[in-house]
Design an enzyme around this catalytic site. Structure first.
Site, PDB file in Angstrom:
ATOM      1  N   ARG A  25      -0.285  24.200 -55.721  1.00  0.00           N
ATOM      2  CA  ARG A  25      -0.387  25.491 -55.044  1.00  0.00           C
ATOM      3  C   ARG A  25      -0.755  26.585 -56.043  1.00  0.00           C
ATOM      4  O   ARG A  25      -1.480  27.518 -55.715  1.00  0.00           O
ATOM      5  CB  ARG A  25       0.957  25.840 -54.383  1.00  0.00           C
ATOM      6  CG  ARG A  25       1.351  24.888 -53.256  1.00  0.00           C
ATOM      7  CD  ARG A  25       2.864  24.852 -53.030  1.00  0.00           C
ATOM      8  NE  ARG A  25       3.366  26.067 -52.433  1.00  0.00           N
ATOM      9  CZ  ARG A  25       4.641  26.479 -52.547  1.00  0.00           C
ATOM     10  NH1 ARG A  25       5.526  25.773 -53.229  1.00  0.00           N
ATOM     11  NH2 ARG A  25       5.020  27.587 -51.961  1.00  0.00           N
ATOM     12  N   THR A  66     -10.013  44.830 -45.208  1.00  0.00           N
ATOM     13  CA  THR A  66     -10.429  45.616 -44.054  1.00  0.00           C
ATOM     14  C   THR A  66     -11.366  46.759 -44.443  1.00  0.00           C
ATOM     15  O   THR A  66     -12.398  46.959 -43.816  1.00  0.00           O
ATOM     16  CB  THR A  66      -9.167  46.181 -43.348  1.00  0.00           C
ATOM     17  OG1 THR A  66      -8.285  45.101 -43.061  1.00  0.00           O
ATOM     18  CG2 THR A  66      -9.531  46.898 -42.072  1.00  0.00           C
ATOM     19  N   TYR A  81     -13.546  61.083 -48.532  1.00  0.00           N
ATOM     20  CA  TYR A  81     -14.664  60.457 -47.842  1.00  0.00           C
ATOM     21  C   TYR A  81     -14.256  60.213 -46.394  1.00  0.00           C
ATOM     22  O   TYR A  81     -13.497  59.293 -46.098  1.00  0.00           O
ATOM     23  CB  TYR A  81     -14.969  59.142 -48.553  1.00  0.00           C
ATOM     24  CG  TYR A  81     -16.140  58.363 -48.011  1.00  0.00           C
ATOM     25  CD1 TYR A  81     -17.421  58.599 -48.485  1.00  0.00           C
ATOM     26  CD2 TYR A  81     -15.955  57.362 -47.060  1.00  0.00           C
ATOM     27  CE1 TYR A  81     -18.515  57.862 -48.010  1.00  0.00           C
ATOM     28  CE2 TYR A  81     -17.029  56.623 -46.578  1.00  0.00           C
ATOM     29  CZ  TYR A  81     -18.310  56.889 -47.073  1.00  0.00           C
ATOM     30  OH  TYR A  81     -19.371  56.155 -46.597  1.00  0.00           O
ATOM     31  N   GLU A 135     -14.073  49.112 -46.573  1.00  0.00           N
ATOM     32  CA  GLU A 135     -15.398  48.790 -47.120  1.00  0.00           C
ATOM     33  C   GLU A 135     -16.009  47.587 -46.414  1.00  0.00           C
ATOM     34  O   GLU A 135     -16.681  46.759 -47.040  1.00  0.00           O
ATOM     35  CB  GLU A 135     -15.307  48.516 -48.624  1.00  0.00           C
ATOM     36  CG  GLU A 135     -15.166  49.753 -49.456  1.00  0.00           C
ATOM     37  CD  GLU A 135     -16.310  50.739 -49.242  1.00  0.00           C
ATOM     38  OE1 GLU A 135     -17.478  50.304 -49.207  1.00  0.00           O
ATOM     39  OE2 GLU A 135     -16.013  51.936 -49.081  1.00  0.00           O
ATOM     40  N   ARG A 152      12.093  29.120 -63.980  1.00  0.00           N
ATOM     41  CA  ARG A 152      12.928  28.614 -62.897  1.00  0.00           C
ATOM     42  C   ARG A 152      13.112  27.110 -63.016  1.00  0.00           C
ATOM     43  O   ARG A 152      12.148  26.365 -63.196  1.00  0.00           O
ATOM     44  CB  ARG A 152      12.265  28.936 -61.548  1.00  0.00           C
ATOM     45  CG  ARG A 152      13.088  28.589 -60.332  1.00  0.00           C
ATOM     46  CD  ARG A 152      14.274  29.479 -60.213  1.00  0.00           C
ATOM     47  NE  ARG A 152      14.991  29.331 -58.951  1.00  0.00           N
ATOM     48  CZ  ARG A 152      16.142  29.957 -58.722  1.00  0.00           C
ATOM     49  NH1 ARG A 152      16.680  30.753 -59.650  1.00  0.00           N
ATOM     50  NH2 ARG A 152      16.763  29.797 -57.570  1.00  0.00           N
ATOM     51  N   GLN A 169       4.143  22.266 -56.783  1.00  0.00           N
ATOM     52  CA  GLN A 169       4.039  23.627 -57.319  1.00  0.00           C
ATOM     53  C   GLN A 169       2.687  23.810 -58.022  1.00  0.00           C
ATOM     54  O   GLN A 169       2.002  24.804 -57.822  1.00  0.00           O
ATOM     55  CB  GLN A 169       5.206  23.865 -58.299  1.00  0.00           C
ATOM     56  CG  GLN A 169       5.410  25.322 -58.721  1.00  0.00           C
ATOM     57  CD  GLN A 169       6.290  26.110 -57.752  1.00  0.00           C
ATOM     58  OE1 GLN A 169       6.650  25.624 -56.682  1.00  0.00           O
ATOM     59  NE2 GLN A 169       6.603  27.344 -58.099  1.00  0.00           N
ATOM     60  N   SER A 183     -15.639  50.006 -37.914  1.00  0.00           N
ATOM     61  CA  SER A 183     -16.732  49.131 -38.343  1.00  0.00           C
ATOM     62  C   SER A 183     -18.085  49.633 -37.852  1.00  0.00           C
ATOM     63  O   SER A 183     -19.070  49.588 -38.576  1.00  0.00           O
ATOM     64  CB  SER A 183     -16.496  47.718 -37.797  1.00  0.00           C
ATOM     65  OG  SER A 183     -15.324  47.183 -38.348  1.00  0.00           O
ATOM     66  N   GLN A 235     -15.198  59.144 -43.013  1.00  0.00           N
ATOM     67  CA  GLN A 235     -16.117  58.430 -42.132  1.00  0.00           C
ATOM     68  C   GLN A 235     -15.390  57.928 -40.889  1.00  0.00           C
ATOM     69  O   GLN A 235     -15.676  58.334 -39.771  1.00  0.00           O
ATOM     70  CB  GLN A 235     -16.754  57.266 -42.897  1.00  0.00           C
ATOM     71  CG  GLN A 235     -17.702  56.431 -42.069  1.00  0.00           C
ATOM     72  CD  GLN A 235     -18.363  55.336 -42.918  1.00  0.00           C
ATOM     73  OE1 GLN A 235     -19.055  55.608 -43.895  1.00  0.00           O
ATOM     74  NE2 GLN A 235     -18.122  54.101 -42.552  1.00  0.00           N
ATOM     75  N   THR A 236     -14.411  57.050 -41.103  1.00  0.00           N
ATOM     76  CA  THR A 236     -13.716  56.388 -39.994  1.00  0.00           C
ATOM     77  C   THR A 236     -13.045  57.385 -39.043  1.00  0.00           C
ATOM     78  O   THR A 236     -12.523  58.409 -39.465  1.00  0.00           O
ATOM     79  CB  THR A 236     -12.651  55.437 -40.573  1.00  0.00           C
ATOM     80  OG1 THR A 236     -13.290  54.596 -41.536  1.00  0.00           O
ATOM     81  CG2 THR A 236     -12.016  54.591 -39.494  1.00  0.00           C
TER      82      THR A 236
END
Ligand SMILES: Cc1cc2nc3c(=O)[nH]c(=O)nc-3n(C[C@H](O)[C@H](O)[C@H](O)COP(=O)(O)OP(=O)(O)OC[C@H]3O[C@@H](n4cnc5c(N)ncnc54)[C@H](O)[C@@H]3O)c2cc1C
Ligand SMILES: Cc1cc2nc3c(=O)[nH]c(=O)nc-3n(C[C@H](O)[C@H](O)[C@H](O)COP(=O)(O)OP(=O)(O)OC[C@H]3O[C@@H](n4cnc5c(N)ncnc54)[C@H](O)[C@@H]3O)c2cc1C
Lengths: 664, 664
Positions: free
Chosen positions: B333, B422, B135, B424, B310, B330, B144, B137-138
């Site tokens: 997060r 980035t 494909y 699509e 751990r 921990q 973009s 395109q770019t």
């Protein structure tokens, strides 16, 4: 179109004296001149080329690093470079190597923990690189908790030796840089056992390899721990694994400045105060903050230049499209990082001063500022490395698709940088230390203890708990004292609220554990205050150069307003500001972006990076991005042939529907 | 100690039926069974081994991918796998390859844009892989902004051909996967010119390479664009560069479903509605959201298992240290990421439904839901990929130093995943589209337009602008309708405030540009609302299995409370909640962490990943981390010899101070 400067228009827009800014960035004219000279020396020497680094298989990559390290050392000697120049040279060679640990950890550690005789003996060898040393602390099973290390060093009074041993698999040393393939010696951390008793972890100098043929000595098993994140990146370093099978070393290989084992196996503390150890720690962390500003400024330089080259959308009547740097979304992602690079630079500069200050005090047996200095360096290490790691990746994304190519330089910069969040103290563990310090400070406030340095604001707690932000219009946010007060109030209120909630627990340790995630946020608030206040202090100095101070003021404003917006929740929840004031801050932020926009390229030019050091086509000085990207592509090994290796075996049979018989 | 399950204790703690959860995760019993069977088939076939991927130099790596792709295709044919099974097989092979673009872009695009005859002709070849397509395109200078592409396709009525040409360097096609070395054909996007007039960008099928010897056809220059981020990772893919020098293709190679050029060079729109194009877009983005939940769940699985293995600090009386998963930092997060994995999974499931719905409507010529569906898929693409990229890196950091080793699997997972932010549609460009949709929606509210789907809440704007959150104690945050209202109010108020500020500008386009960074934040608020509401809707369904729904409820709570805390600033600034309510939310969050803790390992077991697919020693099912890390280290090429290549030339002369004469 060699010689054309595609960014000339941008450079012409600048409203300040770039050369003067270069001096500010470097810290002094002298520092600028050394950096400038050495970076060009490296850039112009083909022996230091690094364009193909990300394409090299590991063995070739590593051998090439060995070559560069030897060549650099030869140059350093031939040119009789000073210590400052030599370290700049290693910096601009820009390739992790065993020498980093030799000069950055092995030598300083012996300086810090060796007796005078030990220093004399080992440093004279190390300075001439007749031995190569590394720093072997971490084990497969133990990192952050140094007290949990398992390697043992048992004193044998019969032979006057220590027996170094790895009793379990998890006690294998694991990670030390330079260990895997190069180091002849290591500072090894092990539990000292003598007279049947254990005395905790101590450092020992252990020879690992023969100085004649580089073979590991008897009882030593040593190797590389394998590939790490990224192409090129940290794979130039031989982080290693090491096991000891009852390896014997003379007693005097124990580093004995702070404690000794006598001939008859008695353990003795010396009268040198142990606090001196912290001096080294402040030193190492100070260099980490400097490194953060270097890495961040590099990423920002690449993303800024490329954002000025790159055009996308907005073409009118067939004219050129809009430079992506003109989009407010791009600015709101990029300019705070540019401002952060400057902010961290000045924080680093200040930490250098702090190190001198602490050292002088230690020599005068004044330990009073140590806890504050320790908390502050731990916190800034964490803050700047986390922010830098995130920022590099954001810069990569700001470059769109092309940022994903190795030739953009950003993937390698990210991969080589991120371990800074982990080594020299895991960033969360660091923030927990800051949080402990803050809780202790609050709990002692009642006793009227004098607070100095970065924690002095807590002395004005009563005021900070009550003060109201006076901002009424956007420009009021330009007032440094109003800003400082808001950041102080936020940090103070978060600490106090943490302390109050802690006091509801009968067991304070349990309380700390339960609330730790919140307390870490208070620690971040404290650290951000430090960076903001050091930036503001910098601006109170005399800074020569036309327009220079104005630019720095704008950057300082962007830095604190960006933090204010990002952490709006903190400021609002603690009622330090109102939603209206938050919104005014955001308005001013946009104005400052517009102010910085015409100066953006010049502000990254001020870092004075050579194209060699930047290592990025997207960031190249002349902005000739597309031709260089196109030319570089053809150098990939995959382009050595038009039809790829594997066509006959795997592509053709597939297309011809002959896979049935193919050997795959 | 083969056969020992080091995580057995953790598994025994689970308070729910893991097998039932596996079905929920997979989406259905059927989906589970296919996944389970195919993933084991791949895992047990040594031809699909990937342990050495990160150590391979580019050419070897690429050739190996060609082999795997051919082998996979052979298997698919031999075993007569269904389309579903074949695509699962490619998924579990877990290696980017030209086949991804062939099946994922080339085939769907011809299906979407080709006429019936074109489909018949090309798809029958493509389905058997007698041609391989990509494909294109770019371009080097345009990504973009598709309308800015420079490649031209000029109709020549004399020969009934299009002439495809690359007029500038920046018009070189750049990035298409599979293009560099493998594809025989491409869908090429170019500006259509006929009769001296330009008609914008269209797609053309262009043969690039000879089907006999794979040489590029005359006028075609093609190659690989070089190394990308990371070891292994996306370097198995031949993203390519392509230039045309007046290459001629027959007229009927233009994809003519929506518009045609006639024999005499007239441009004509067909009567097929162009909106049908959006169907493909919804489809592709839906798969991207699915992929996000896969990548995220993989990272979370690794970090969760390793956090249970751990241990660090907290040993009492010589007992074992604390598992790091027991630290609240921990948990705070890790667990939100675990919750996000489930949240994105359900969002993806719902998008699949949306795709079916949109397709059915399009077939019935009902285009009314398109703008909403388009905004929603663009937004979820952006939200889930950004969050996943960040989360993978956070999981890596959660593993401390060992996460930096390639054998942890996390570096490669990160490097291979990040371009999803980035491609699509750049994530910021996507959010700007959502913002435009929101501003339009608000501006049309006055006209009483009926709002459906994910934007329906705006219909209750009056209420949402005024409502007050009723939460009074922590548990009140468990009430789904209270939560939804708060998220709706925040999104609505941010949109309205954006629209109000926009109305102060005389030129709305200028206003949009100026405020874009803020409007993007409103777009994020809208997208988060969608994910939260789809999770809550999922919980309103009947979900069988002992304890399963309870766990999902806890995860859902963690997901929205985590967002609430992270974006506290939004909620407070718009007065959707009070500081007190924010603090109560945080208290509940901690309780939910404790609730999930004993189930954490079982919750990641429910993903049902094989060790092969996970590709991580830290995440291995049996938790036998240390022995495996140790063994793996010795396989690095650098360990082929004890004394490294380069010792004689570079290390020995350095140690012996004989660099003077050395050739370096
Ligand atoms: C590139 C690189 C180079 C290195 N070079 C060297 C070297 O030259 N010499 C050397 O000796 N070592 C070296 N190291 C090792 C490094 O110092 C350790 O990796 C580092 O100290 C972190 O420890 P860890 O890996 O054990 O992480 P862990 O402590 O195991 O961290 C795992 C997780 O547990 C969390 N955690 C740990 N303790 C706590 C706690 N008390 N409370 C809450 N959470 C906690 C952490 O935040 C983290 O999320 C290097 C490492 C790397 C990556
Ligand atoms: C791994 C990978 C695989 C790919 N595969 C293919 C493929 O198979 N086929 C193909 O054709 N292409 C492919 N691409 C290309 C990809 O589609 C583009 O990279 C993507 O569309 C982004 O465009 P760009 O690179 O031009 O980024 P740019 O648009 O140049 O982005 C640069 C910066 O500008 C900002 N920006 C751009 N426009 C605006 C705006 N209007 N407002 C505000 N900010 C803006 C962006 O947010 C970004 O920060 C691939 C790319 C990658 C990385």
């Amino acid at each position: 179109m060699a010689g054309v400067d595609y960014l000339a228009d941008e450079r012409n827009k600048a409203q300040f004296d770039v050369d003067a800014m270069k001096i500010v960035w470097a810290g002094s004219r002298h520092a600028f001149e050394v950096s400038d000279r050495i970076s060009k020396l490296v850039a112009n020497d083909p022996a230091f080329a690094k364009d193909e680094r990300t394409m090299m298989p590991r063995k070739e990559l590593f051998k090439n690093t060995l070559r560069k390290a030897a060549y650099a050392w030869k140059k350093i000697n031939e040119l009789r470079l000073s210590e400052e120049e030599a370290s700049k040279l290693r910096f601009y060679v820009d390739e992790p190597a065993f020498t980093d640990l030799h000069w950055g950890m092995f030598v300083p550690f012996i300086k810090g923990q060796g007796t005078d005789e030990q220093q004399q003996k080992w440093l004279s060898l190390a300075y001439k690189m007749q031995i190569i040393g590394c720093y072997a602390q971490t084990e497969l099973g133990h990192g952050s908790n140094v007290q949990g290390l398992e390697t043992t060093a048992t004193f044998d009074p019969q032979t006057d030796e220590f027996v170094i041993h790895s009793p379990t698999l998890t006690s294998s040393k694991w990670w030390p840089g330079g260990l895997g393939k190069v180091s002849t010696h290591a500072v090894v951390f092990a539990r000292l056992i003598t007279d049947g008793k254990e005395y905790g972890v101590h450092g020992f100098i252990v020879q690992l390899r023969s100085l004649e043929d580089h073979q590991p000595l008897p009882g030593v098993t040593v190797g590389d721990i394998g590939m790490k994140f990224g192409n090129g990146a940290y794979n130039t370093m031989d982080n290693g694994v090491l096991r000891f099978d009852h390896v014997r070393i003379p007693r005097d290989h124990m580093l004995m400045r702070f404690s000794q084992v006598t001939r008859d196996g008695k353990y003795k503390q010396s009268d040198v105060p142990r606090q001196l150890v912290y001096g080294t720690m402040v030193y190492v962390r100070q260099t980490i903050v400097q490194d953060a500003s270097s890495a961040l400024s590099r990423a920002v330089c690449i993303a800024t230049r490329y954002s000025a080259v790159r055009r996308q959308f907005g073409s009118q009547n067939g004219g050129p499209e809009t430079q992506v740097i003109d989009y407010k979304t791009q600015q709101s992602r990029l300019f705070p990082l540019l401002a952060s690079a400057y902010a961290f630079r000045f924080a680093g500069e200040w930490l250098k001063w702090l190190y001198t200050d602490v050292t002088q005090r230690l020599q005068a047996n004044d330990f009073s500022t140590l806890p504050e200095a320790h908390a502050c360096t731990a916190g800034l290490k964490s803050l700047t490395t986390s922010a830098t790691a995130d920022a590099i990746e954001e810069c990569r994304k700001l470059c769109g698709g092309h940022g994903y190519l190795c030739t953009s330089g950003l993937p390698e910069l990210f991969a080589v940088y991120v371990p800074a969040c982990t080594y020299e103290g895991d960033n969360i563990v660091m923030l927990l230390q800051v949080a402990r310090f803050l809780m202790k400070t609050v709990s002692q406030l009642a006793f009227g203890k004098q607070l100095t340095g970065t924690i002095a604001y807590m002395g004005r707690l009563e005021h900070l708990m009550e003060c109201r932000c006076s901002v009424q219009k956007a420009e009021d946010w330009l007032n440094p004292s109003a800003v400082l007060e808001v950041f102080e109030a936020r940090a103070a209120r978060m600490s106090v609220s943490g302390a109050q909630r802690l006091s509801n627990f009968t067991n304070p340790e349990e309380g700390f554990a339960e609330l730790s995630a919140d307390l870490v946020e208070a620690a971040v608030a404290h650290c951000q205050l430090i960076v903001v206040s050091k930036f503001i202090e910098k601006l109170q100095q005399d800074i020569p150069g036309q327009g220079v101070k104005e630019q720095l003021k704008a950057l300082c404003g962007i830095y604190y307003l960006y933090l204010l917006h990002k952490h709006q929740g903190d400021f609002l929840a603690t009622s330090c500001i109102t939603p209206k004031q938050a919104s005014l801050a955001n308005d001013l932020l946009r104005t400052l972006y517009s102010q910085v926009r015409p100066n953006a390229v010049a502000l990254v030019d001020a870092f004075n990076y050579t194209d060699h050091y930047l290592g990025s086509i997207l960031g190249c000085y002349d902005g000739n991005v597309y031709a260089k990207l196109y030319d570089a592509a053809w150098k990939d090994p995959l382009n050595e042939s038009v039809v790829p290796d594997g066509y006959q075996e795997f592509i053709r049979p597939l297309l011809k529907r002959q896979l049935g018989n193919a050997k795959l």
